[in-house]
Scaffold this motif. Sequence first.
Motif, short mmCIF file in Angstrom:
data_model
loop_
_atom_site.label_atom_id
_atom_site.label_comp_id
_atom_site.label_asym_id
_atom_site.label_seq_id
_atom_site.Cartn_x
_atom_site.Cartn_y
_atom_site.Cartn_z
N SER A 136 44.06 31.23 54.13
CA SER A 136 42.91 31.74 53.38
C SER A 136 42.71 33.22 53.68
CB SER A 136 41.63 30.98 53.73
OG SER A 136 41.20 31.33 55.04
N GLY A 137 41.91 33.86 52.87
CA GLY A 137 41.54 35.25 53.12
C GLY A 137 40.67 35.37 54.36
N PHE B 57 31.05 39.45 50.31
CA PHE B 57 30.98 38.01 50.54
C PHE B 57 30.83 37.77 52.05
CE2 PHE B 57 33.41 33.92 51.11
CZ PHE B 57 32.38 33.11 50.69
N THR C 167 33.44 38.26 55.26
CA THR C 167 33.80 39.50 55.95
C THR C 167 33.09 39.58 57.30
OG1 THR C 167 33.82 40.52 53.74
CG2 THR C 167 34.05 41.99 55.64
N VAL D 130 35.60 47.00 52.60
CA VAL D 130 35.85 45.96 51.59
C VAL D 130 35.98 46.66 50.25
CG1 VAL D 130 34.94 43.88 50.48
CG2 VAL D 130 34.43 44.32 52.90
N ASP E 103 39.62 44.66 53.82
CA ASP E 103 39.36 43.39 53.12
C ASP E 103 39.68 43.63 51.65
OD1 ASP E 103 38.31 41.22 51.73
OD2 ASP E 103 36.59 40.98 53.06
N ALA F 133 40.39 41.14 49.49
CA ALA F 133 40.30 39.83 48.84
C ALA F 133 40.10 39.97 47.33
CB ALA F 133 39.16 39.02 49.44
N SER G 46 43.03 37.43 49.75
CA SER G 46 42.70 36.03 49.50
C SER G 46 43.38 35.58 48.21
CB SER G 46 41.18 35.88 49.33
OG SER G 46 40.88 34.61 48.74
N LYS H 239 40.53 34.75 42.42
CA LYS H 239 40.86 36.15 42.75
C LYS H 239 41.91 36.70 41.78
CE LYS H 239 37.94 35.81 46.03
NZ LYS H 239 37.78 36.04 47.44
N GLY I 284 44.58 30.11 49.87
CA GLY I 284 45.70 30.87 50.42
C GLY I 284 45.24 32.26 50.82
N TYR J 37 25.90 40.29 44.87
CA TYR J 37 25.47 39.15 45.66
C TYR J 37 23.95 39.18 45.67
CZ TYR J 37 30.35 39.03 46.90
OH TYR J 37 31.71 38.96 46.82
#
Length: 367
Positions: free
Chosen positions: A60-61, A87, A90, A132, A158, A160, A182, A187, A195, A314
């Motif tokens: 996974s990421g 997200f 992180t 990120v 990051d 992702a 990610s 994604k 993954g 978010y």
Amino acid sequence: MGKIPVLDIGCEVRELKPQMMDAIEKVLDSGAFIMGDNVKAFEREAAEYLGAAHAIALNSGTDALVIALLAAGIGEGDEVVTTPFTFFATAEAISRVGAVPVFVDVEPDTFNLDPGRLETVLTAKTKAVIPVHLFGHAVDMDPLLEMAARYDLKVIEDVAQGFGGEYKNRKLGTLGTAGCYSFFPSKNLGAYGDGGLLVTNDPDLAERAAMLRTHGSRKKYYNELIGFNSRLDEIQAAILRVKLPRIEEWNAGRRLAAERYRACLSGLEGVTLPEEKSYAKHVYHQYTLRIADGKRDELQAGLEAEGISSIVYYPLPVHRLPVYAPSLWDLPTAEALAGEVLSIPIWPQIEAETQLWISEKIKQSLR
Ligand SMILES: *Cc1c(COP(=O)(O)O)cnc(C)c1O
């Protein structure tokens, strides 16, 4: 028009199904399901595409972030600077290795960690920074890397949301100490399950990460470190190998869709469209509007009533979550964004007609 999702993954699945069934069948026939030829080949192909010396496929990421931090020597008592507008994973990865996340506020236009504020939060305990590349737009890396060099900080990117995105013509994830991707299905490059991937140009870090992936061992049953079971499986690797050669085309499709939205929506009062800085090649994991004057929720409800999905990425900046002691932080830009952002439908194959319809409904709803 029927209900419009934020991401229509079905377009891609329908097109690729015969190739996917073939790839999966080959894995079944091979009888090798873990750490077989597909994982090795995918690592080679991804490293080559991204322009990195080493790639380690993971499950996974989130694990990519955790393993990158540990492999870079980050742990108990260390501080790691990151953005509050991301997200949860992180910050969670930082906490998971026993370090403490320190949040710096973001830029209002890119939504990314503001490198100009980095120096204000550094202490003797600061060991790393996690930029990120949110929604697929690069963080301004040069000033961040310069600061990291001056204070001897590791830089764990990051990525992702930014597979294939670029900073000054270099692929995101290859600019710092390590890059973490990610392959969650939604994604830009997604598997059909979980993954992740870690890339680095540092051979020692790559070796430690590869060991951590498999119970801290180089050789089976001769375990040297306390690690994880974090392998990407063969079926997902085979699926990703079908998709990787298409990523440039799909990111181009997202960029074209972003241009169309810009043409339809620019000049609309109270609406700020995402922009692309001169240093960035944006890959529009999300197409995220800022809606002023407290009208965001109303717009979202209006679109929903017309069958158009949208999502708030978010609604709470990470520092506002109870596990991170909200009262400690003063991060006004991240908080303002949380009340204004709205991500509208985008995917590589989205049709101009669909975007026109969505744009019309946005205009009507804000009238
Ligand atoms: C999706 C995501 C992650 C976590 O990746 P998983 O593969 O779901 O573990 C980490 N950071 C960001 C910014 C993400 O969007």
